[in-house]
Design an enzyme around this catalytic site. Structure first.
Site, short mmCIF file in Angstrom:
data_model
loop_
_atom_site.label_atom_id
_atom_site.label_comp_id
_atom_site.label_asym_id
_atom_site.label_seq_id
_atom_site.Cartn_x
_atom_site.Cartn_y
_atom_site.Cartn_z
N LEU A 105 0.89 -1.16 0.00
CA LEU A 105 0.00 0.00 0.00
C LEU A 105 0.93 1.21 0.00
O LEU A 105 2.00 1.17 0.64
CB LEU A 105 -0.88 0.01 1.26
CG LEU A 105 -2.05 -0.98 1.29
CD1 LEU A 105 -2.71 -0.98 2.67
CD2 LEU A 105 -3.08 -0.65 0.22
N ASP A 106 0.56 2.27 -0.69
CA ASP A 106 1.39 3.47 -0.72
C ASP A 106 1.53 4.05 0.69
O ASP A 106 0.70 3.78 1.56
CB ASP A 106 0.76 4.54 -1.62
CG ASP A 106 0.61 4.06 -3.05
OD1 ASP A 106 1.38 3.16 -3.46
OD2 ASP A 106 -0.29 4.58 -3.74
N LYS A 107 2.53 4.91 0.85
CA LYS A 107 2.77 5.50 2.17
C LYS A 107 1.52 6.20 2.70
O LYS A 107 1.21 6.16 3.89
CB LYS A 107 3.95 6.48 2.06
CG LYS A 107 4.44 7.02 3.37
CD LYS A 107 5.71 7.82 3.19
CE LYS A 107 6.21 8.32 4.53
NZ LYS A 107 7.45 9.08 4.43
N LYS A 192 -4.92 4.95 -8.00
CA LYS A 192 -4.77 6.39 -8.24
C LYS A 192 -4.63 6.66 -9.74
O LYS A 192 -5.24 7.59 -10.29
CB LYS A 192 -3.54 6.93 -7.50
CG LYS A 192 -3.72 6.90 -5.98
CD LYS A 192 -2.43 7.24 -5.28
CE LYS A 192 -2.57 7.06 -3.77
NZ LYS A 192 -1.29 7.00 -3.08
#
Ligand code: URA
Length: 261
Positions: A105-107, A192
């Site tokens: 998962l992205d930051k 995104k």
């Protein structure tokens, strides 16, 4: 040698309740190391005992599986080189030395992250060929458009030229700026980039299920829980996406809305 009660061992690995386990024992349907057991509260060594319930052997887990509700600001790597690692959120009593996040998962992304030391299972849940869906809820800049459904379903082309596998998307009934997305793959920043491809922008992204393993409502951001054998099995079953969106709209939209950017 650490021992545990037989009924605890069985209930952690099956759907049987303690009273059902008692009944199985009284019907002589449980054996330990080849011997029929007489009571369900006997102590066994979970590392060595061979437990068979109604003909099925229950294996002891060699590996550990943790479900973390990832908060904002942590990175999905095993070191702190690019920011604080999600592994720092695992309490010492649950942590083993070979653990890693199974998937990314992205930051700034939130939600369900499996952390394990079982490399083979991680590979199985991440492989697009296994068709294990992951469901995300997103908060968007602009309202959901109904044409997204077909665009996502037909395999969206990203700005980079990459084409996505067919995905499902639904508006969340509680807000025109919230949507659920179901994906079978995990390209870099995929959700995104999919919304940018349709002219929208993701403000907040939270993963809410891995297969049919659904992030529990009670698990706050930053908290984790150890998964039992039966929870791990849920990774490999597939939720009904429309029923999921209906059933969980309130729970997960509340989590996102309370987490305003
Ligand atoms: N898609 C994204 O864009 N980010 C994530 O963290 C997960 C899926």
């Amino acid at each position: 040698m650490s021992t545990i009660r037989l009924d605890k061992f069985i209930s952690e690995r099956t759907e049987y309740s303690r009273s059902q386990i008692k009944q199985l024992v009284s019907r002589k349907m449980v054996t330990v190391d080849g011997q029929v057991v007489k009571t369900s509260d006997v102590k066994i060594n979970p590392d060595t005992a061979r437990v068979i319930v109604d003909g099925n052997e229950l294996r002891n887990e060699r590996y550990r599986y943790i479900l973390l509700n990832k908060p904002d600001g942590y990175v999905c790597s095993t070191t702190d080189n690019d920011g604080e690692s999600v592994l720092n959120l695992i309490p010492d009593n649950l942590r083993t030395k070979n653990m890693f996040p199974a998937g990314r998962l992205d930051k700034d992304s939130l939600g369900a992250l499996l952390i394990t030391d079982d490399g083979e299972l991680a590979h199985r849940i991440l492989s697009p060929r296994r068709h294990i869906p992951k469901i995300y809820i997103v908060k968007l800049d602009r309202p959901f458009q109904s044409n997204y459904i077909n665009l996502f379903r037909n395999g969206l082309k990203l700005a980079s030229g990459e084409v996505c596998m067919p995905a499902e998307i639904r508006r969340c009934e509680l807000s025109e700026k919230l949507a659920f997305v179901q994906l079978y793959e995990g390209k870099y920043h995929q959700v995104k980039r999919m919304f940018s491809a349709v002219g929208n922008n993701v403000q907040i992204l939270m993963r809410v299920s891995l297969g049919n393993l659904i992030l529990p409502e009670k698990l706050a951001f930053g908290q984790c829980m150890e998964l039992l054998h039966k929870d791990v099995e849920n990774l490999f079953s597939i939720p009904d996406f429309d029923a999921f969106c209906y059933d969980f709209a309130r729970v997960f939209s509340a989590k996102l809305i309370n987490k305003q950017v």
